[in-house]
Write an enzyme that holds these catalytic residues in place. Structure first.
Site, PDB file in Angstrom:
ATOM      1  N   TYR A 149       0.837  -1.191   0.000  1.00  0.00           N
ATOM      2  CA  TYR A 149       0.000   0.000   0.000  1.00  0.00           C
ATOM      3  C   TYR A 149       0.880   1.252   0.000  1.00  0.00           C
ATOM      4  CZ  TYR A 149      -3.861  -3.199   0.562  1.00  0.00           C
ATOM      5  OH  TYR A 149      -4.764  -4.205   0.357  1.00  0.00           O
ATOM      6  N   CYS A 323     -15.983 -17.600   8.739  1.00  0.00           N
ATOM      7  CA  CYS A 323     -15.124 -18.774   8.669  1.00  0.00           C
ATOM      8  C   CYS A 323     -15.974 -20.014   8.451  1.00  0.00           C
ATOM      9  CB  CYS A 323     -14.305 -18.916   9.965  1.00  0.00           C
ATOM     10  SG  CYS A 323     -13.217 -20.374   9.969  1.00  0.00           S
TER      11      CYS A 323
END
Length: 328
Positions: A149, A323
């Site tokens: 980034y 999950c």
């Protein structure tokens, strides 16, 4: 039968600048697609604080979201985490422009595309965002200098092709991160924690190597960083990178990478390769990971199987992460 492993070192308190973490376990910044200002976002982070982590680092948050009008909602998030006994920091994110409040997925801009006034304005925005976080009650802020980034691109000679003082040399490529850190430190004062997340890599990957990372770490330490969040691109199970940063900086270091295995996390502390351990995917799978480890209920831990279906998969779909292994 061999002796039972003692995980006690994971649960020793740790003090940084007068702030005490109840243990060495960190929830690292992971984009959740829940919205940190929402009730759903507060519940997500509070549930992990309740599960026993010592420090919660809120996901990469665009600077555009960290404005005075959002202080009340941010304070509610801080209070929710504090009520469960954890400290809370927040990751400050930019991709090299003034992002809208909505989002994380913003096209990258190369550092050389910014004029010097634009770059200085962006550095100032880090300070303004840090002030908002201070006023909301956060214990710390963490500029996102990792994983390709903006601040990583400023540091990388492959991406930073500026020819002014913010490029050209290693010192020039470090200058943006150093000025961001100084701006934040001056804004928040001495008491608030300043963390910095950085990705050490092999030189072939990004044009810089460990020796360059050490130079950056040294400069950032002098600029005011209190804790280094070491986040290699390929994990660091052996603690090579975290140990190198720890030795170079004399600052506390957070290690990450496969540390959702309690034995691996423990070895990181026992071998003095880190001061704190980040458990990422393991906490997505089981928010009670710390409590279960502390109680010796290792076999009850819901384990991440690295399927990437509802964590990265949902992230790509821009829906809340979850999950496949997690109950409820």
């Amino acid at each position: 039968m061999g002796e039972a492993i003692s995980y006690a070192p994971l649960f020793e308190p740790f003090e940084i600048k007068g702030k005490t973490l109840r243990n060495r376990i960190v929830m690292p910044p992971m984009v959740t697609m829940r919205g940190i200002l929402s009730e759903e976002g507060r519940r997500w982070y509070a549930s992990h604080a309740s599960g026993g982590v010592g420090l919660v680092i809120i996901e990469a948050t665009p600077l555009g979201l960290l404005v005075p009008e959002n202080i009340p909602a941010l304070k509610m998030l801080v209070d929710a985490v504090h009520a469960e006994g954890a400290l809370i920091a927040i990751q400050l994110f930019t991709n090299g422009q003034n992002e809208p409040q909505t989002a994380f997925f913003v096209p990258a801009r190369e550092p050389h595309e910014l004029t010097k006034p634009e770059l200085k304005s962006l550095i100032a925005r880090f300070g303004e965002a840090a002030a908002v976080c201070r006023d909301a009650g956060f214990d710390g802020v963490e500029p996102h200098g990792a994983h390709g980034y903006f601040l990583t691109r400023c540091f990388s000679p492959i991406h930073n092709r500026r020819e002014d003082e913010y490029g050209s040399t290693l010192e020039g490529r470090m200058k943006t991160a150093v000025e961001v850190t100084k701006k934040i430190r001056k804004t928040v004062g001495k008491e608030m924690l300043v963390l910095y997340r950085h990705t050490p890599v092999e030189e072939a990957e990004a044009g810089y190597g460990l020796a360059d990372t050490i130079r950056l770490v040294t400069a950032l330490s002098a600029a005011g960083v209190d804790v280094f969040d070491v986040s290699p691109s390929h994990g660091d199970r052996e603690g090579e990178y975290s140990e190198a940063v720890k030795l170079a900086s004399s600052r506390p270091v957070i290690a990450r990478g496969g540390l959702d295995e309690p034995d691996v996390a423990l070895s990181m502390l026992n071998n003095n390769r880190a001061d704190l351990v980040a458990v990422g995917r393991g906490l997505i799978a089981d928010a009670e990971w710390p409590a279960k480890v502390r109680a010796g209920r290792i076999k009850e831990i819901v384990k991440c199987i690295r399927c990437n279906e509802k964590c990265f998969g949902n992230l790509k779909k821009r829906i809340p992460i979850a999950c496949t292994q997690r109950r409820a």
